[in-house]
Design a protein around this motif. Structure first.
Motif, mmCIF file in Angstrom:
data_model
loop_
_atom_site.group_PDB
_atom_site.id
_atom_site.type_symbol
_atom_site.label_atom_id
_atom_site.label_comp_id
_atom_site.label_asym_id
_atom_site.label_seq_id
_atom_site.Cartn_x
_atom_site.Cartn_y
_atom_site.Cartn_z
ATOM 1 N N ASN A 199 42.074 51.205 43.030
ATOM 2 C CA ASN A 199 41.809 50.288 43.941
ATOM 3 C C ASN A 199 40.198 49.601 44.291
ATOM 4 O OD1 ASN A 199 44.547 50.560 44.884
ATOM 5 N ND2 ASN A 199 44.090 52.437 45.873
ATOM 6 N N VAL A 243 38.896 47.425 43.158
ATOM 7 C CA VAL A 243 38.525 45.587 43.139
ATOM 8 C C VAL A 243 38.666 45.306 44.606
ATOM 9 C CG1 VAL A 243 39.355 45.487 40.948
ATOM 10 C CG2 VAL A 243 40.984 45.127 42.908
ATOM 11 N N GLN A 244 39.094 46.208 45.447
ATOM 12 C CA GLN A 244 39.089 45.878 47.009
ATOM 13 C C GLN A 244 37.836 45.540 47.582
ATOM 14 O OE1 GLN A 244 41.361 48.753 49.099
ATOM 15 N NE2 GLN A 244 43.209 48.242 48.044
ATOM 16 N N PRO A 264 40.147 35.768 40.779
ATOM 17 C CA PRO A 264 41.225 36.678 41.320
ATOM 18 C C PRO A 264 41.289 37.217 42.785
ATOM 19 C CG PRO A 264 40.758 37.232 38.811
ATOM 20 C CD PRO A 264 39.744 36.500 39.507
ATOM 21 N N ASN A 265 42.284 37.596 43.017
ATOM 22 C CA ASN A 265 42.239 38.294 44.192
ATOM 23 C C ASN A 265 43.224 39.668 44.559
ATOM 24 O OD1 ASN A 265 44.594 37.081 44.737
ATOM 25 N ND2 ASN A 265 43.922 35.747 46.189
ATOM 26 N N SER A 266 43.593 40.253 43.415
ATOM 27 C CA SER A 266 44.413 41.170 43.232
ATOM 28 C C SER A 266 44.032 42.017 41.873
ATOM 29 C CB SER A 266 46.072 40.830 43.241
ATOM 30 O OG SER A 266 46.238 40.389 41.935
ATOM 31 N N GLU A 267 44.532 43.410 42.093
ATOM 32 C CA GLU A 267 43.878 44.168 40.889
ATOM 33 C C GLU A 267 44.632 43.631 39.600
ATOM 34 O OE1 GLU A 267 42.911 48.684 40.858
ATOM 35 O OE2 GLU A 267 45.322 48.530 41.013
ATOM 36 N N LEU A 268 45.872 43.488 39.753
ATOM 37 C CA LEU A 268 46.412 43.001 38.300
ATOM 38 C C LEU A 268 45.632 41.906 37.723
ATOM 39 C CD1 LEU A 268 48.613 43.788 35.995
ATOM 40 C CD2 LEU A 268 50.361 42.349 37.512
ATOM 41 N N ASP A 269 45.407 40.847 38.620
ATOM 42 C CA ASP A 269 44.931 39.566 38.338
ATOM 43 C C ASP A 269 43.575 40.020 37.656
ATOM 44 O OD1 ASP A 269 47.094 38.040 38.805
ATOM 45 O OD2 ASP A 269 46.254 37.562 40.620
ATOM 46 N N TRP A 270 42.759 40.631 38.256
ATOM 47 C CA TRP A 270 41.531 41.161 37.827
ATOM 48 C C TRP A 270 41.287 41.465 36.464
ATOM 49 C CZ3 TRP A 270 37.148 39.131 39.153
ATOM 50 C CH2 TRP A 270 36.614 38.878 40.432
#
Length: 445
Positions: A113, A115-116, A125-131
């Motif tokens: 978590n 990337v939060q 991106p704005n979500s972990e999977l997208d990052w």
């Protein structure tokens, strides 16, 4: 795939890759297609002369201080002149620092978590999977730039390079859960460079019960083992790991011993304007806080038996700060400085590695410890290692003919070669796998 004949001596008997493969495929259309026939065809075409070609190896380790790339050539084991040939020639090297934003995202992805904490710019991106997807692409674009710079600076023709071995960036290593995630889009590197890419080295070992790490001991054994003495290779990257090469031809042993530059660099960056402790001078200016050292060495990883591996999941700045908070609460009367913590972390690295090495060294036998990785340039850490290893000489792999800064990158060039030759790349005694297997997946250019 680069034509292997392009770097071989040309003569009437040279196999033409395109013609032979086309003829083979035409024949299989007329006959029943079967695995054995296709395998035989590949052995006579794709894998021809893959032992003696040029390979690129790439490595960006746990410390995330940059990406290293090497161009090297290996001699054939079947050569009649193998006793007089160097088993490996390092032809060119190149290193680049990560673009700041890519490094920031990679560090965030290494923490659950993490990337939060990132503040996305427009279009990011704005979500972990997208990052994860964003970083896979950006990492590959950067790796392609590094490869092309290496080729340009060494004036090397793309057609003469058989493959690039690229490990990618490990962002999560959970052998206890049976998986390991390396960030990389090998398709991009193959497309941008015109060179086939071997990647995804860990997961095949894990599929047969191994930890998928460490992978470099197989290379250490191939290049550095000798029947005359016991040699221990100590890699001091973000994480410290050892490879024990016994003198009596016993199987090599290798595993992670604990943190190294990962914590040293993080603490340095937090308290100074530098990214690393140059030569260990800052640590040397402090004093080891023995009670704190005793607390840190209680981490459960140090008590585990090998095979074992670790990473940022176990050792990171947040873990260290949590340990310091516990220490302050239990030992409020002890005063210490940030330099004292650096000295203590340096001692933790030296002591945890040496405790393991001493298990395999006999004071009455001829044995040596050879250090590679960025920690080999830390003079104070090297001094502390020697103090903990009084029965053997501690020096760098330069004494064995390979600059300590490039050992791991060369290892992945060697692993790529093993893959293309259909040879095993893991050591079951090291990773805990049930058998030796061919590692990696190939993305053909």
């Amino acid at each position: 795939m680069t034509n292997p004949a392009s770097i071989a001596d040309t003569n009437d008997s040279t196999i033409n890759y395109d013609d032979n493969l086309n003829n083979t495929l035409d024949k299989t259309l007329d006959d029943d297609l079967n695995y054995a026939t296709l395998t035989d065809a590949l052995e006579q075409t794709v894998f021809e002369n893959f032992d003696d070609g040029l390979y690129i190896g790439m490595m960006s380790g746990t410390s995330l201080d940059g990406m290293d790339a090497v161009l090297c050539q290996f001699s054939s084991d079947s050569s009649a002149e193998k006793d007089t040939q160097q088993p490996m020639r390092l032809l060119a090297t190149h290193s680049q620092e990560f673009p700041p934003r890519l490094r920031e995202v990679l560090l965030a992805l290494c923490q659950p978590n993490g990337v939060q904490e990132l503040i996305p710019a427009e279009g990011e991106p704005n979500s972990e999977l997208d990052w994860f997807g964003w970083a896979s692409k950006e990492y590959a674009e950067f790796a392609s730039e590094v490869v092309n710079n290496l080729l340009q600076q060494s004036n090397t023709d793309v057609e003469s390079v058989l493959a690039t071995g690229c490990h990618g960036q490990t962002v999560r290593h959970r052998p206890q859960l049976g998986f390991s995630l390396q960030l990389l889009d090998a398709n991009i590197i193959a497309e941008r460079t015109g060179i086939s890419v071997v990647s995804d080295f860990r997961r095949r070992d894990m599929a047969v019960g191994g930890q998928g790490a460490p992978l470099v001991p197989a290379f250490h054994q191939a290049l550095f083992a000798t029947p005359d003495s016991t040699r221990v290779l100590l890699n001091l990257g973000g994480i410290a790991n050892i490879t024990v090469l016994p003198a009596n031809d016993s199987p090599a042993i290798g595993y992670d011993t604990g943190p190294a530059n990962l914590l040293l660099d993080a603490w340095t960056a937090l308290h100074t304007d530098k990214d690393y402790d140059d030569g260990g001078a800052w640590a040397q200016s402090g004093q080891v806080v023995e009670p704190l050292l005793n607390q840190l060495i209680e981490h459960p990883f140090f008590a585990r038996t090998y095979p074992k591996s670790t990473g940022r999941e176990d050792f990171n700045l947040a873990w260290l700060q949590d340990e310091l908070q516990k220490f302050d609460q239990a030992s409020a009367h002890i005063r210490y400085s940030s330099a004292d913590v650096q000295a203590t972390l340096t001692e933790l690295t030296a002591m945890s590695a040496s405790m393991q090495i001493n298990m395999f060294i006999n004071a009455h036998e001829n044995s040596s410890v050879y250090v590679c990785g960025g920690g080999a340039l830390n003079d104070y850490l090297m001094t502390r290692l020697q103090a903990h290893l009084p029965h053997c000489k501690v020096e760098t792999t330069a004494s064995l003919g390979l600059n300590p800064a490039w050992v791991e990158a060369v290892a992945f060039a060697w692993l790529a070669r093993q893959t293309l030759m259909g040879e095993t790349g893991n050591l079951p005694a090291v990773t805990g796998a049930s058998k030796g297997v061919v590692l990696g997946q190939v993305c053909f250019a």
